[in-house]
Structure formats: C-alpha cells, structure tokens
Design a protein around this motif. Structure first.
Motif, PDB file in Angstrom:
ATOM      1  N   PRO A 253       0.701  -1.225  -0.207  1.00  0.00           N
ATOM      2  CA  PRO A 253       0.091   0.033   0.083  1.00  0.00           C
ATOM      3  C   PRO A 253       0.817   1.100  -0.053  1.00  0.00           C
ATOM      4  N   PHE A 254       0.348   2.382  -0.691  1.00  0.00           N
ATOM      5  CA  PHE A 254       1.044   3.614  -0.791  1.00  0.00           C
ATOM      6  C   PHE A 254       0.170   4.603   0.345  1.00  0.00           C
ATOM      7  N   PRO A 255       0.784   5.334   1.077  1.00  0.00           N
ATOM      8  CA  PRO A 255       0.007   6.246   2.101  1.00  0.00           C
ATOM      9  C   PRO A 255      -0.942   7.340   1.333  1.00  0.00           C
ATOM     10  N   VAL A 256      -2.315   7.573   1.820  1.00  0.00           N
ATOM     11  CA  VAL A 256      -2.844   8.622   1.456  1.00  0.00           C
ATOM     12  C   VAL A 256      -2.894   9.585   2.494  1.00  0.00           C
ATOM     13  N   SER A 257      -3.449   9.280   3.700  1.00  0.00           N
ATOM     14  CA  SER A 257      -3.626  10.214   4.695  1.00  0.00           C
ATOM     15  C   SER A 257      -4.137   9.390   6.013  1.00  0.00           C
ATOM     16  N   SER A 258      -3.840   9.762   7.145  1.00  0.00           N
ATOM     17  CA  SER A 258      -4.275   9.472   8.324  1.00  0.00           C
ATOM     18  C   SER A 258      -5.905   9.875   8.458  1.00  0.00           C
ATOM     19  N   ILE A 259      -6.672   9.199   9.174  1.00  0.00           N
ATOM     20  CA  ILE A 259      -8.134   9.478   9.437  1.00  0.00           C
ATOM     21  C   ILE A 259      -8.170   9.973  10.896  1.00  0.00           C
ATOM     22  N   THR A 260      -8.539  11.143  11.094  1.00  0.00           N
ATOM     23  CA  THR A 260      -9.073  11.704  12.334  1.00  0.00           C
ATOM     24  C   THR A 260     -10.505  11.972  12.205  1.00  0.00           C
ATOM     25  N   ALA A 261     -11.325  11.232  13.063  1.00  0.00           N
ATOM     26  CA  ALA A 261     -12.666  11.089  12.681  1.00  0.00           C
ATOM     27  C   ALA A 261     -13.576  11.330  13.961  1.00  0.00           C
ATOM     28  N   HIS A 262     -14.364  12.314  14.208  1.00  0.00           N
ATOM     29  CA  HIS A 262     -15.320  12.436  15.168  1.00  0.00           C
ATOM     30  C   HIS A 262     -16.342  11.238  15.310  1.00  0.00           C
ATOM     31  N   PHE A 263     -16.650  10.841  16.397  1.00  0.00           N
ATOM     32  CA  PHE A 263     -17.794   9.736  16.693  1.00  0.00           C
ATOM     33  C   PHE A 263     -19.099  10.232  16.486  1.00  0.00           C
ATOM     34  N   VAL A 264     -19.814   9.846  15.470  1.00  0.00           N
ATOM     35  CA  VAL A 264     -21.060  10.466  15.000  1.00  0.00           C
ATOM     36  C   VAL A 264     -22.106  10.113  16.055  1.00  0.00           C
ATOM     37  N   ALA A 265     -23.016  10.819  16.414  1.00  0.00           N
ATOM     38  CA  ALA A 265     -23.929  10.550  17.662  1.00  0.00           C
ATOM     39  C   ALA A 265     -25.183   9.706  17.126  1.00  0.00           C
ATOM     40  N   GLY A 266     -26.066   9.523  17.761  1.00  0.00           N
ATOM     41  CA  GLY A 266     -27.399   9.239  17.596  1.00  0.00           C
ATOM     42  C   GLY A 266     -27.402   7.663  17.476  1.00  0.00           C
ATOM     43  N   ASN A 267     -26.390   7.037  17.597  1.00  0.00           N
ATOM     44  CA  ASN A 267     -26.260   5.391  17.525  1.00  0.00           C
ATOM     45  C   ASN A 267     -26.454   4.961  15.995  1.00  0.00           C
ATOM     46  N   LEU A 268     -25.678   5.957  15.253  1.00  0.00           N
ATOM     47  CA  LEU A 268     -25.924   5.755  13.713  1.00  0.00           C
ATOM     48  C   LEU A 268     -24.679   5.069  13.259  1.00  0.00           C
ATOM     49  N   ARG A 269     -24.846   4.145  12.531  1.00  0.00           N
ATOM     50  CA  ARG A 269     -23.883   3.268  11.923  1.00  0.00           C
ATOM     51  C   ARG A 269     -22.833   4.038  11.009  1.00  0.00           C
ATOM     52  N   VAL A 270     -21.822   4.391  11.023  1.00  0.00           N
ATOM     53  CA  VAL A 270     -20.887   5.218  10.336  1.00  0.00           C
ATOM     54  C   VAL A 270     -19.526   4.602  10.573  1.00  0.00           C
ATOM     55  N   HIS A 271     -19.110   4.363   8.996  1.00  0.00           N
ATOM     56  CA  HIS A 271     -17.641   3.726   9.090  1.00  0.00           C
ATOM     57  C   HIS A 271     -17.059   4.952   8.026  1.00  0.00           C
ATOM     58  N   GLU A 272     -15.584   5.057   8.437  1.00  0.00           N
ATOM     59  CA  GLU A 272     -15.000   6.181   7.594  1.00  0.00           C
ATOM     60  C   GLU A 272     -14.300   5.524   6.391  1.00  0.00           C
TER      61      GLU A 272
END
Length: 483
Positions: A253-272
């Motif tokens: 793999p070639f690096p693109v970027s790190s991921i810094t993500a906020h935890f999405v509220a409301g018990n919603l299923r979210v993947h980065e």
C-alpha cells in the motif's frame, strides 16, 4: 405491497412529509419482501453508475439486524433519469425469484463494461451472517434484466466488503477489463482482487501484497492503470494500491492520509470508508469524513486528497460545505465526476449525510442529505444545498452496529446533472421506531426528479489550519467487518 401502491401512499403523504425539500425527488424502489427475520419496507446502502444516458442504482433490500439483506434491488433509467425501472436480482438468496442458494446478500456495487456491453452488479453472498462468495450478476439488455450470478470467488472462511469497476476507455490497453475487490476477514482482512476480460463471465485472481484492509473503491485511469483507495482495516488511515498490468498484480500500500474522525452521535452506523472517482485526465479523487479541521474534533467535515498516479497524494483539504465553527457533522460521502471532464474543469459532485447539530441523541438527531459540486476540479465549490428534510434515526433499521442508512453511497452524472440514488424515510403517519419484521418501517430508494445542482455561489478551498491533532474519537480500533 406493490410498488405502485407505495408510490400512491408516498404522494398522498408528501404534502406534509416532504413539503420542505429543496429538491424534487421521486420514489424509485421499495422493499417487496415479507420474511419476518428482516426489517421490511427497508432499503439501505446504495451505489450508482452512469454511462451515456443510462444510470443504474443498486441497494440492499430487507436489511437483517446482524448483517446482510433479503436481496439486492436495482433501478435503471435509460433516458437520463426521467423514467426508472425497478427490479430485484434473480438467483441470489432464498427470497429471490427464482431463488438462489444463499441466505442473504449485501454490499452491492455496480459497473458497466462497454467493450462487452454488459452491466454488472457485484454482491457479497452470505450463509447465515458470514460472507462466503463474491458474486457478479450480468445484464446484456442495458440493465433492464439480469441473469443468475456467476461466482468470482468463494471461501469456507469469511469474505467482506466488495466493490467493482471496469475499464471504460477504448484507448486503454486493458479496455473491457473489470475488477472486483474484497477482503478476507479470517486472514487478517487480507486484500483480494479478481479480474475479468470476458464481460464478467469468468474471473481470475490478482497477485496482491500482504495487507489488512476494508472498503476499497478501485477506479481505472484512461491509460489503464487501476488505482484503489482503501481503508487500512482499522479506520485509522487511507492508503492505495496500484496495478499497471491489467490487474495481474498490484503494488502497495501507498499512504494517502491518516483518518481523524469524530464519533457520530445518535447511534448511527458510520464507517470512515473512502469514496473514490477518476476524471478524464486520470486524476483520482478520494474523500472521507474527518474532524482534523474542527476545534476539539467536535464534528466531521468531508475532506479530499487527489493523485495522478495512485502512489503520491496531495495534502488533505476540507471541502467548504460550511464554516469550521459550525455545529454541522458530515459523513457517508459519495463523490462523482461528470464523464468527459477533467483537470482544471473537472465537474465534481458530492452527496453526503449530515446532522445540523453534531451533539444529539437517536431520538433528536436530524439526519439530512446534502449536495455540493465543483466545476474546477475541487479548487472552488458551489453553495451546498439540502436535498431532503431531516429524518429520525429511529425510523431506520437498527443493526448490531447502530441505525443504518448505509456504509457508503455514490454520485453519478447524466447530461451534466447528478443523479444519485439514495435512501430516505418516506412520509408516514407513525412516530414509532422501525421494528424487525417491518412494522413501522418505511425506508425507500429515491432519485432526484430532474437531477441535482448546487447553489449559485463559489467558495474556494482554503489552506485551513488543522485544529485537532489528537486521537480519533471513533470506536476502538479493531479490524472492521461492515457487511
């Protein structure tokens, strides 16, 4: 209930339910199944692809609580998004017509192979809650009907999170080659790719580096190079793999970027998971939700990086949907590029979900769909528009990972206008949560009646300061399973 009856019900209720929508939309598909083991009258997780005047959308239909769906549905318009035909894949699950051997289907994606004039829908087939095969359903009549699927790969272990694309450039040395990607959960989420040179009839495995991944989206540059942005399997970074020999082998793999993500509220299923597309010059765009430009990682923006070779990537920029001091939380992006545009005049479209206020609960979050576009390759962006009014999370199917509208979506263009297929909760007289078996559920697939356009003003991408450099606020980092 027949689709026509659902359409009538939706129209009757739309005065109160959709009166404040910014964009006219139409219902294009609804769940017809009745097995009590699924959430019915639910469709989730769409992908679209367009070629010429044809645009096709695919999606899970009848979502199970613990993974997969009763079947995969599809809609197709051959006249630029005016009239849509809806149907469901045959030969897949026990619920299909005719039935297939699999218990469930999930992770649909769609592609077109112009060299062989074949539309393909790629799905993950499941026995119980385990992904056991990568299937490809083929259509040779413009996407109106599909035959029983062919098997691209199978396992006694656990496959997950597939995607498909085809080489559509006649000048490419690999024109007509199609590629499907997935990962092997039981082998540390090892990345796999298979390729077909005969319109999806047969598939051969590619040679892949040892790497843990999830959620890749391969795209093909005009010169035939395959570039595949993908998550590292831990939702901690975006990386890429590249093939220059028609998918025989990949490097990375070639690096693109790190991921810094906020935890999405409301018990919603979210993947980065990254969304990716390529323009006519070969520039690859990848986007994901990320909170690095927000003080204290308080909410997510949609951010973007680009590459001309798939190996070196530009610094991450924030798509300027709103100010960094706003309360808006953005997630689940789907990027598209108008065919034939590229470079400094590339026409980009971005569909995404958002909360107007990031801090909320399942019963109070206002889940909304937005759209923004750029006519200069992402240097500036038109004013974002709200596509539909807010929805309640509790009206969505509640999966083992939270309320679900999908792990991804996408944007496709026809005639210069964006025609995505996406999910909304349709107007209903009930305020009860969606329940297993289908009681009080009403989640359907919709498309814009006349395409999407953004607002009239132009906002430049600025050199925004990185305001948050701490650890991600997402779930604990473990290898992902997103079926």
């Amino acid at each position: 209930m027949p689709l026509a009856l659902f359409l009538g019900l939706w129209i009757a209720l739309s005065v109160s339910g959709f009166a404040s929508a910014d964009v006219p939309i139409k219902l294009v598909s609804m769940d017809p199944y009745t097995n009590t083991t699924s959430f019915h009258r639910t469709q989730v997780e769409p992908d679209t692809f367009s070629f010429g005047n044809t645009v096709m959308g695919v999606f899970q239909t009848g979502r199970f609580q613990d993974g997969g769906a009763s079947n995969v549905g599809y809609v197709v318009s051959t006249d630029g998004g005016t009239v849509w035909t809806a149907a469901f894949l045959p030969g897949t699950t026990l619920f299909a017509n005719p039935p297939g051997p699999w218990d469930r289907a999930t992770d649909p994606s769609v592609a077109y192979d112009p060299a062989h004039d074949v539309w393909m829908v790629n799905i993950l087939a499941m026995l119980g809650t385990t992904g056991r095969a990568i299937l490809v359903s083929r259509s040779t009549d413009g996407g109106l009907t599909f035959g029983n699927p062919v098997t691209a790969a199978s396992t006694n272990g656990f496959f997950d999170k597939n995607w498909i694309t085809c080489d559509t450039t006649p000048a490419s040395p690999f024109y007509g080659t199609c590629y499907t990607e997935w990962d092997d959960v039981n082998n540390g989420n090892q990345v796999h790719v298979a390729r077909s040179t005969d319109g999806g009839l047969t598939w051969a495995p590619s040679s892949m580096p040892a790497a843990s991944v999830v959620g890749g989206q391969p795209v093909v540059q005009p010169n035939g190079t395959v570039v595949m942005p993908i998550d590292d399997g831990f939702e901690g970074s975006v990386q890429s793999f590249v093939s220059t020999n028609g998918g025989v082998s990949f490097q990375g793999p070639f690096p693109v970027s790190s991921i810094t993500a906020h935890f999405v509220a409301g018990n919603l299923r979210v993947h980065e998971l990254p969304s990716a597309e390529v323009d006519s010059t070969g520039r690859v765009y990848t986007v994901w939700n990320d909170c690095r430009f927000r003080a204290g990682c308080a909410s997510n923006d949609i951010v973007m990086s680009t590459s001309t070779n798939g190996q070196t990537w530009t610094s991450v920029v924030r798509i300027p949907i709103d100010a960094t001091n706003s309360t808006v939380d953005h997630f689940l992006p789907g990027i598209g590029v108008e065919p034939g545009t590229g470079g400094a005049t590339a026409h980009l479209g971005l569909l995404y979900y958002y909360y107007p206020v990031s801090s909320c609960a399942a019963s109070t979050c206002q889940l909304t769909v937005g759209f923004i576009e750029s006519f200069d390759g992402g240097a500036t962006w038109a004013t974002a528009v709200r596509v539909v009014p807010p929805m309640r999370n509790t009206s969505l199917p509640l999966t083992s990972q939270g309320y679900m509208v999908g792990d991804y979506m996408s944007t496709s263009f026809v005639g210069g206008l964006a025609f995505p297929v996406f999910m909304v909760t349709l107007p209903t007289m009930s305020s009860h949560p969606c329940q297993l078996g289908g009681r009080f559920c009403n989640v359907g697939s919709v498309a814009p009646s006349a395409g999407l356009t953004a607002g009239p003003y132009s906002v430049p991408v600025l050199d925004d300061p990185v305001l948050y450099e701490g650890p991600s606020q997402t779930r604990s980092k473990v290898l992902r399973q997103v079926n």
